[in-house]
Design a protein around this motif. Structure first.
Motif, PDB file in Angstrom:
ATOM      1  N   ASN A 387      36.538  84.030  34.355  1.00  0.00           N
ATOM      2  CA  ASN A 387      37.311  83.782  33.133  1.00  0.00           C
ATOM      3  C   ASN A 387      37.948  82.394  33.152  1.00  0.00           C
ATOM      4  O   ASN A 387      38.143  81.811  34.224  1.00  0.00           O
ATOM      5  CB  ASN A 387      38.397  84.843  32.987  1.00  0.00           C
ATOM      6  CG  ASN A 387      37.800  86.153  32.501  1.00  0.00           C
ATOM      7  OD1 ASN A 387      36.678  86.170  31.988  1.00  0.00           O
ATOM      8  ND2 ASN A 387      38.525  87.240  32.682  1.00  0.00           N
ATOM      9  N   PRO A 388      38.323  81.879  31.970  1.00  0.00           N
ATOM     10  CA  PRO A 388      38.915  80.533  31.918  1.00  0.00           C
ATOM     11  C   PRO A 388      40.107  80.353  32.857  1.00  0.00           C
ATOM     12  O   PRO A 388      40.265  79.302  33.458  1.00  0.00           O
ATOM     13  CB  PRO A 388      39.339  80.393  30.456  1.00  0.00           C
ATOM     14  CG  PRO A 388      38.409  81.287  29.702  1.00  0.00           C
ATOM     15  CD  PRO A 388      38.115  82.443  30.622  1.00  0.00           C
ATOM     16  N   ALA A 389      40.930  81.390  33.015  1.00  0.00           N
ATOM     17  CA  ALA A 389      42.143  81.212  33.825  1.00  0.00           C
ATOM     18  C   ALA A 389      41.932  81.532  35.306  1.00  0.00           C
ATOM     19  O   ALA A 389      42.855  81.412  36.109  1.00  0.00           O
ATOM     20  CB  ALA A 389      43.253  82.095  33.263  1.00  0.00           C
ATOM     21  N   VAL A 408      30.496  80.526  33.604  1.00  0.00           N
ATOM     22  CA  VAL A 408      31.848  79.977  33.492  1.00  0.00           C
ATOM     23  C   VAL A 408      32.255  80.218  32.035  1.00  0.00           C
ATOM     24  O   VAL A 408      31.740  79.574  31.113  1.00  0.00           O
ATOM     25  CB  VAL A 408      31.856  78.478  33.834  1.00  0.00           C
ATOM     26  CG1 VAL A 408      33.264  77.917  33.749  1.00  0.00           C
ATOM     27  CG2 VAL A 408      31.290  78.252  35.236  1.00  0.00           C
ATOM     28  N   SER A 410      33.819  80.103  28.552  1.00  0.00           N
ATOM     29  CA  SER A 410      34.491  79.044  27.804  1.00  0.00           C
ATOM     30  C   SER A 410      35.326  79.618  26.650  1.00  0.00           C
ATOM     31  O   SER A 410      35.795  78.885  25.786  1.00  0.00           O
ATOM     32  CB  SER A 410      33.485  78.001  27.320  1.00  0.00           C
ATOM     33  OG  SER A 410      32.261  78.578  26.973  1.00  0.00           O
ATOM     34  N   VAL A 411      35.496  80.946  26.661  1.00  0.00           N
ATOM     35  CA  VAL A 411      36.504  81.621  25.816  1.00  0.00           C
ATOM     36  C   VAL A 411      37.036  82.778  26.665  1.00  0.00           C
ATOM     37  O   VAL A 411      36.424  83.125  27.678  1.00  0.00           O
ATOM     38  CB  VAL A 411      35.909  82.209  24.505  1.00  0.00           C
ATOM     39  CG1 VAL A 411      35.351  81.126  23.604  1.00  0.00           C
ATOM     40  CG2 VAL A 411      34.854  83.273  24.791  1.00  0.00           C
ATOM     41  N   ASN A 412      38.142  83.359  26.254  1.00  0.00           N
ATOM     42  CA  ASN A 412      38.561  84.574  26.944  1.00  0.00           C
ATOM     43  C   ASN A 412      37.669  85.704  26.450  1.00  0.00           C
ATOM     44  O   ASN A 412      37.528  85.894  25.236  1.00  0.00           O
ATOM     45  CB  ASN A 412      40.035  84.866  26.666  1.00  0.00           C
ATOM     46  CG  ASN A 412      40.909  83.889  27.423  1.00  0.00           C
ATOM     47  OD1 ASN A 412      40.734  83.708  28.635  1.00  0.00           O
ATOM     48  ND2 ASN A 412      41.806  83.214  26.716  1.00  0.00           N
ATOM     49  N   LEU A 421      37.064  76.607  24.527  1.00  0.00           N
ATOM     50  CA  LEU A 421      38.249  76.077  25.221  1.00  0.00           C
ATOM     51  C   LEU A 421      37.857  74.817  26.010  1.00  0.00           C
ATOM     52  O   LEU A 421      37.257  74.937  27.088  1.00  0.00           O
ATOM     53  CB  LEU A 421      38.814  77.128  26.184  1.00  0.00           C
ATOM     54  CG  LEU A 421      39.299  78.440  25.560  1.00  0.00           C
ATOM     55  CD1 LEU A 421      39.639  79.472  26.637  1.00  0.00           C
ATOM     56  CD2 LEU A 421      40.508  78.188  24.655  1.00  0.00           C
ATOM     57  N   VAL A 424      37.971  74.081  29.885  1.00  0.00           N
ATOM     58  CA  VAL A 424      36.986  74.617  30.825  1.00  0.00           C
ATOM     59  C   VAL A 424      36.044  73.520  31.339  1.00  0.00           C
ATOM     60  O   VAL A 424      35.467  73.641  32.431  1.00  0.00           O
ATOM     61  CB  VAL A 424      36.191  75.748  30.103  1.00  0.00           C
ATOM     62  CG1 VAL A 424      34.918  76.081  30.831  1.00  0.00           C
ATOM     63  CG2 VAL A 424      37.069  76.966  29.935  1.00  0.00           C
ATOM     64  N   LYS A 427      36.769  71.969  34.729  1.00  0.00           N
ATOM     65  CA  LYS A 427      36.601  73.040  35.717  1.00  0.00           C
ATOM     66  C   LYS A 427      35.107  73.250  36.020  1.00  0.00           C
ATOM     67  O   LYS A 427      34.683  73.357  37.171  1.00  0.00           O
ATOM     68  CB  LYS A 427      37.211  74.326  35.151  1.00  0.00           C
ATOM     69  CG  LYS A 427      36.960  75.567  35.969  1.00  0.00           C
ATOM     70  CD  LYS A 427      37.572  76.777  35.283  1.00  0.00           C
ATOM     71  CE  LYS A 427      37.193  78.061  35.965  1.00  0.00           C
ATOM     72  NZ  LYS A 427      37.702  79.232  35.279  1.00  0.00           N
TER      73      LYS A 427
END
Ligand code: DX5
Ligand code: ZN
Length: 535
Positions: A387-389, A408, A410-412, A421, A424, A427
């Protein structure tokens, strides 16, 4: 499946040797990979195993691709490919059958000495007849070329194999339509090739020879046929993988300059797969969405599974995937947004998904280890989503050699149609670098808010599987949307190659080699004037 690696190793060997056949190695890469990594019974540690299946590389000039396949399968060290065509090497330009007497000139796993065209099918008949007499189950797979099919011996063999009802013999025709000096249909027309083989009393199957799923399906069907040999007519593209080599007779037997190798390897590594997510757009029937994606030229189908607990939404489950499995051979990329994935993984294996990705937030090390082992046992590619976080956990580095895909987000996760998002991107870029350093050879997949603009951003950050939900299904022209996304990916590739060429000081040389490919992109790449100045 190591298809990329086959092409990469083959091109490294050819460039190092300064001669060899890239075109034919590239057209047959998926065929050889499907045989050696999915279908054939063989044992690299015991090449003479009595019950092995046989591969006869009758169109022997595809040797670099064949050697690359053998090396990747474990028959000899991959570094040896650099000795291709050198004096004293075991990797001769045309392979020599491996035997104790020939072991200085040959590598284990080579069943047939090739070079003179048209003979391998006859040799295969001999092997198949001997196996039949011995009551063995071994199958014989023979790769023949369409140029090679000019040889009368092919057709004599075709008659004989039918006469002896060699059901365990499968010929695969690499139908790339180009032979040494030009196009097969100008030199000696082969069509209607289906009818010819059918008239010789063979079971005939015609497929796209670059779609692994179609090749495997065809081999499975061939293995069920009784009383007849089978020919799989694999429609392929000579030089497939390197755009300026495709469909060009010039590249039948020419080595690329060594200074281009880094760029060629980058191109081979940059293959992009577009995966429409069928939960996006209007809630309409999934069957229709899958069919439309296939017609539009999608590379795989992305299936978002949501359980209402791991994410605040419920979508499709394994039973739906099982029903969809019958309508397409496209690979199924299942993204499980569910709690306790280990408890449910068998349902998705049984639904015959090709990639199954679970969320790192829903697993501990122990369950992930059990999941990857179970998937690999079934020939399914394991994936992990973050997840993004979420940060990539340290313990996951230990699994990189077992994981084929890293999503990876790129949204929740939870809904299609959300905004990408951008946080991302750094990252993804960092992760890509780190993972490659740790030997990750699989794909980074970008999922969430991918459209024609964000696609180029995630591409630059290293993503090569691109999930697109709303960008495909929230439009009225699904076919056009997929073509548009692919165009954007192509522009991103050409731009990256040009930058790379520039950094190596060979930009104009590269543009010259690539001119006919670059022209349609020249406006978007801002090289219109330069490209037209090239003679
Ligand atoms: C989000 C899903 C995504 C999504 C893609 O939870 O995993 O696959 O449906 O759809 P778009 O491209 O519309 O974000
Ligand atoms: Zn998804």
């Amino acid at each position: 499946m190591k298809i990329r690696d086959i092409r990469m190793l083959a091109i490294e060997g050819i460039a190092e040797a300064g001669s060899g056949h890239p075109g034919a190695s590239f057209s047959a890469a998926e065929i050889m990979a499907s045989l050696y990594f999915r279908k054939m019974r063989h044992d690299p540690s015991n090449p003479y195993w009595e019950d092995r299946d046989y591969f006869i590389n009758s169109k022997a000039h595809s040797a670099p691709g064949f050697y690359a396949t053998l090396a990747l399968a474990g028959y000899f060290p991959v570094e040896e490919i650099k000795t291709l065509r050198k004096l004293g090497s075991r990797l001769q330009g045309h392979p020599v059958r491996y035997s104790p007497q020939q072991k200085e000139h040959s590598v284990p796993g080579t069943e047939y000495s090739g070079g003179s065209e048209g003979i391998g099918l006859s040799v295969s008949i001999g092997i198949a007849l001997a196996n039949k007499l011995d009551g063995k189950k071994s199958r014989v797979y023979t790769l023949i070329g369409d140029g090679e099919s000019n040889e009368g011996q092919i057709w004599e063999a075709a008659m004989a194999a039918a006469k002896f009802r060699l059901e365990k013999l499968t010929a695969i025709l690499d139908r790339n339509r180009i032979q040494q000096d030009g196009f097969t249909e100008d030199i000696m027309p082969l069509d209607p090739v289906r009818d010819k083989w059918a008239a010789f009393n063979w079971n005939v199957i015609e497929i796209n020879g670059h779609k692994v799923e179609d090749i495997i399906d065809a081999i499975n069907k061939a293995n069920e046929v009784k009383d007849k040999p089978t020919i799989i007519i694999a429609n392929t593209i000579k030089g497939n993988g390197i755009k300026h080599m495709t469909n060009n007779p010039q590249w039948h037997g020419k080595a690329p300059p060594r200074k281009h190798v880094a760029l060629l390897l980058e191109e081979l590594e940059s293959e992009c797969l577009i995966a429409p997510s069928i939960i996006a757009g209007q809630p309409q029937n999934y069957e229709e969405k899958v069919r439309m994606a296939e017609r539009g030229g999608a590379d795989m189908i992305h299936l978002d599974v949501m359980d209402g607990k791991f994410v605040p939404n419920i979508s499709l489950f394994a039973d739906t995937i099982g029903r969809l499995r019958h309508i397409t051979n496209l690979p199924f990329d299942a993204h499980l947004m569910i709690e306790r994935p280990l408890d449910h993984i068998q349902d998705y294996i049984d639904a015959r998904c090709d990639i199954i990705t679970v969320h790192v937030e829903a697993c501990d090390e122990n369950s992930l280890s059990q999941i990857t082992d179970r998937l690999l046992l079934h020939g399914i590619s394991p994936g992990i989503a973050i997840n993004p976080a979420t940060d990539f956990p340290e313990w996951l580095y230990g699994y990189l050699n077992k994981i084929d895909v890293i999503i990876v987000m790129s949204v929740n996760p939870g809904f299609a149609g959300q905004k990408f998002l951008p946080a991302v991107l750094p990252k993804m870029m960092l992760l890509n670098k780190e993972l490659r350093k740790h030997g990750f050879k699989g794909y980074i997949e970008a999922d969430g808010g991918i459209d024609s603009t964000t696609l180029q951003q995630v591409y630059s950050a290293g993503a090569r599987i691109l999930v697109a939900g709303s960008a495909v299904y929230a439009t009225s022209d699904i076919h056009g949307a997929i073509i548009h996304l692919r165009h954007k990916a192509n522009v991103a590739l050409e731009k990256s190659l040009l930058d790379h060429a520039d950094s190596l000081g060979i930009k104009s040389d590269w543009m010259k080699a690539r001119k006919h490919i670059l022209i349609p992109f020249s406006n978007e790449l801002g090289i219109e004037e330069d490209i037209h100045a090239i003679k």
